[in-house]
Design an enzyme around this catalytic site. Structure first.
Site, PDB file in Angstrom:
ATOM      1  N   THR A   1      78.272  63.321  17.923  1.00 54.41           N
ATOM      2  CA  THR A   1      79.033  63.318  16.674  1.00 54.41           C
ATOM      3  C   THR A   1      80.526  63.315  16.985  1.00 54.41           C
ATOM      4  O   THR A   1      80.983  64.050  17.865  1.00 54.41           O
ATOM      5  CB  THR A   1      78.659  64.554  15.826  1.00 54.41           C
ATOM      6  OG1 THR A   1      77.275  64.475  15.539  1.00 54.41           O
ATOM      7  CG2 THR A   1      79.458  64.602  14.532  1.00 54.41           C
TER       8      THR A   1
ATOM      9  N   CYS B   1      98.707  78.449  46.690  1.00 49.54           N
ATOM     10  CA  CYS B   1      98.291  79.664  45.995  1.00 49.54           C
ATOM     11  C   CYS B   1      98.047  79.443  44.510  1.00 49.54           C
ATOM     12  O   CYS B   1      97.227  80.108  43.912  1.00 49.54           O
ATOM     13  CB  CYS B   1      99.334  80.750  46.175  1.00 49.54           C
ATOM     14  SG  CYS B   1      99.294  81.421  47.832  1.00 49.54           S
TER      15      CYS B   1
END
Lengths: 396, 284
Positions: A237, A325
């Site tokens: 949908t 990091c």
């Protein structure tokens, strides 16, 4: 504290006009466009308008647009379709600097399904080599997928030229244009691209909607199979609110392209030149002369990106980093590594990506804050231009 | 965005004892720019007591906070006590670190060791990998002994955790199999029941058919539901004495962490509920 949002390549603010456009379809006009009643049907009418607007922005036909849930879905669909439509062709050409939506998928296909993939390398500015590209295309190449603009550096790739070569060699050409749409002119009548991916939330529409352009008569194999939505090319949908928002956002992007390339670019240049002038040991990553107008990727030597970002966050400045990091991985960004940016600098890269919502005051504030911030972090660092770790220039 | 504790944030934004000690008694330098984090620790020692400690760190917020916490833990402590500090003490002092960032605390422990050795004249300040052991992770230069220690100190249970704590395996990933081997070796030692007093395992004394049924039922009851929750499944292909061959299906087939699942879930469950000698492998 006011937020200074300079992370528009990550995601963008929904334009208020876009939000206004989509709002009624949540609450009042919630019908399903596939329904037989007028209540649903009227949503279909608005979706048709949205499709037209997306097509206008790319200069293609509305029925060449398939709405998807995101850029990654568009990318995956494009590659999978090309492979499924040409089962005998087992080779893919792409680059080392693609977004993970392409790169991780190609690595998966290589490892799990035995496809062969050629990853084009870049020079130290992140540019591709046309000779390498031409030589990479083979008889059994099923698809070539090259990003239009790079999300980290903003580098723009010669898609027009590359698509033409692909056409001459009769190979399907896909481009991930997620970062390019709305920032650089795209004309699909001129450029012989077969498939193109775009994403709503990078151009001031909400998250959760994207589109895939598929050139007419290109053999296509759907990724999601089910209902007849999107002319059976993408079941499920429709995300009506998202699609209507994307239509509006594309229209606005088209109208605002000029601003991106003048005002936003001027702010970006001011920011970039200021940072490079006032902060020692700062370098620009990318192809200075051939970039998106909103993106600047700067490495600050001897300090680490996550630490810089968190310090910036204290001041309300939002940006991104290619450091190890921040990504949760342990190595710096694959884009910077492909460009052989020395580790000394790769870990300290910060990407500023602006939008039409940024102001000169914001740029001035960042310019005032950054030198001190970097200096403070450098005071903590055991490294400097005088004392570098000997293995910092290791190239991978 | 990482979820850092308030203590981590505080130590990052207001680092304690940052800087250098020019006449330090011991210096420990670990990590490198290439690795993405590096720490130089300086200690001053008077009559066996650490009177001052300072640090310089290149790295992310948790690396800076871990270094700051380390110096706070050290100052005022006798060297013999400081020597026994582990990465866990650093992490605990900070109220915990995200699992992926535990290697920052390990870096602190390594710098401390190096600084103490340096103080005693046993080593240069800069850690050199003059290890006797085997180099496991080429990307980050991690040796087996460092990995084995991290497994032991922190009771690590998975390859993913080894990467979180030591960085090994976080680069090209070529050493994942080696990490897996080290993990089995070290956990194998600890878990192995002593032959005399060890409790009998569930499948002891069973006939082949009984044993096979038990394996099937453990797969149905303990393994399959977990995989199905993620859209995957598993098929039993063969049982050959201690070797059980399985095939992953659905979302599990081709899942990058299927190898980890194989050991941490499938093998672990079968060892626990059937026979501790079972080895599981993937086949088709």
């Amino acid at each position: 504290m006011k937020n200074i949002y300079m992370d528009n390549n990550a995601t963008t603010q929904v334009d208020p006009a876009v939000f206004d456009e989509m709002k009624p379809y949540f609450t009042e006009l919630y019908g399903n466009p596939s329904s037989m009643h007028r209540f649903g049907g009227q949503v279909g009418v608005q979706m048709k308008e949205a499709r037209q607007r997306v097509a206008d922005t790319l200069n293609c036909e509305p029925d060449e647009i398939i709405f998807t849930s995101c850029g990654s879905e568009s990318d995956n669909t494009a590659i999978r379709s090309a492979l499924n439509a040409q089962p005998k062709k087992r080779h893919i050409v792409t680059t080392r600097v693609e977004h993970p939506a392409i790169l991780s998928f190609c690595k998966f296909l290589e490892k799990k399904e035995g496809y062969e993939v050629t990853y084009l390398s870049t020079d130290t500015s992140g540019r591709l080599d046309m000779e390498e590209y031409k030589n990479a295309i083979r008889e059994d190449t099923a698809i070539i997928s090259i990003m239009w603009a790079n999300n980290e550096t903003g580098n723009i790739y010669p898609i027009h030229e590359m698509a033409k070569i692909a056409k001459e060699r009769n190979v399907i050409f896909h481009t991930d244009a997620v970062q390019a749409v709305g920032k650089i002119a795209i004309d699909l009548k001129e450029t012989p691209i077969d498939m193109l991916s775009l994403s709503g939330h990078k151009l001031h529409a909400p998250k959760g909607v994207g589109a895939l352009y598929v050139r007419k008569r290109l053999p296509f194999r759907p990724f999601l199979i089910g209902g007849h939505q999107e002319r059976s090319r993408r079941a499920g949908t429709e995300n009506t609110t998202g699609i209507i928002a994307l239509g509006k956002a594309c229209q606005l992007a088209h109208d605002n392209m000029e601003i991106e390339n003048t005002e936003v670019k001027a702010l970006r240049d001011k920011l970039e030149n200021g940072l490079l002038a006032t902060i020692p040991d700062a370098i620009l990553n990318g192809d200075k002369d051939n970039r998106l107008p909103n993106t600047s990727n700067i490495s600050f030597g001897y300090v680490e990106g996550e630490a810089i970002l968190l310090m910036m966050d204290q001041l309300g400045i939002c940006a991104s980093s290619g450091s190890a990091c921040t990504s949760g991985s342990l190595e710096p960004s694959h884009v910077l590594r492909s460009m052989d940016v020395p580790f000394t600098f790769a870990h300290g890269s910060i990407r500023f990506s602006l939008s039409r919502y940024n102001t000169e005051e914001e740029v001035d504030f960042v310019l005032e804050s950054m030198p001190k911030l970097i200096e403070n972090l450098r005071k903590l660092s055991p490294f400097s231009a005088e004392k570098e770790a000997p293995d910092c220039a290791v190239k991978k | 965005m990482w979820e850092y504790t308030d203590t981590v944030k505080d130590h990052f934004l207001n680092p304690r004892n940052a800087g250098k000690i020019e006449d330090a008694d011991g210096v420990g330098e670990v990590g490198s720019l290439a690795c993405g984090d590096a720490l130089t620790l300086y200690i001053k020692v008077d009559e066996g007591i650490i009177t001052d400690a300072k640090f310089q760190t290149f790295g992310c917020a948790s690396a800076i906070a871990s270094s700051s916490a380390l110096t706070e833990l050290l100052i005022g402590k006798p060297v013999e006590v400081a020597e026994k500090l582990t990465n866990k003490d650093i992490a605990e002092y900070l109220g915990g670190l995200p699992r992926e960032k535990m290697h920052c605390s390990v870096m602190g422990q390594e710098a401390l060791e190096q600084a103490i050795k340096n103080m005693r004249g046993e080593a240069p300040s800069k850690a050199e990998h003059s290890h006797e052991g085997e180099l496991i992770c080429e990307c980050f230069g991690i040796f087996d002994e460092e990995i084995l220690r991290a497994i032991k100190d922190n009771d690590l249970k998975s390859v993913e955790d080894i990467t979180n704590f030591t960085k090994a395996g976080g680069g090209c990933g070529k050493c994942i199999d080696d990490l897996d081997r080290l993990l089995r070796e070290s956990t194998g030692e600890g878990a192995c029941p002593t032959p005399a007093s060890g409790p009998a395992f569930p499948a002891q004394g069973m006939t082949n058919i009984q044993r096979m049924h038990l394996i099937e039922s453990v797969m149905d009851m303990d393994i399959r539901p977990t995989l199905q929750a993620d859209g995957g499944n598993i098929r039993l292909i063969d049982i050959d004495r201690e070797t059980v061959t399985v095939e992953f299906m659905g979302m599990c087939s081709g899942c990058p962490s299927s190898k980890i699942t194989l050991h941490n879930l499938v093998e672990a469950k079968l060892r626990e509920k059937v026979d501790p000698e079972i080895q599981v492998k993937e086949g088709q």
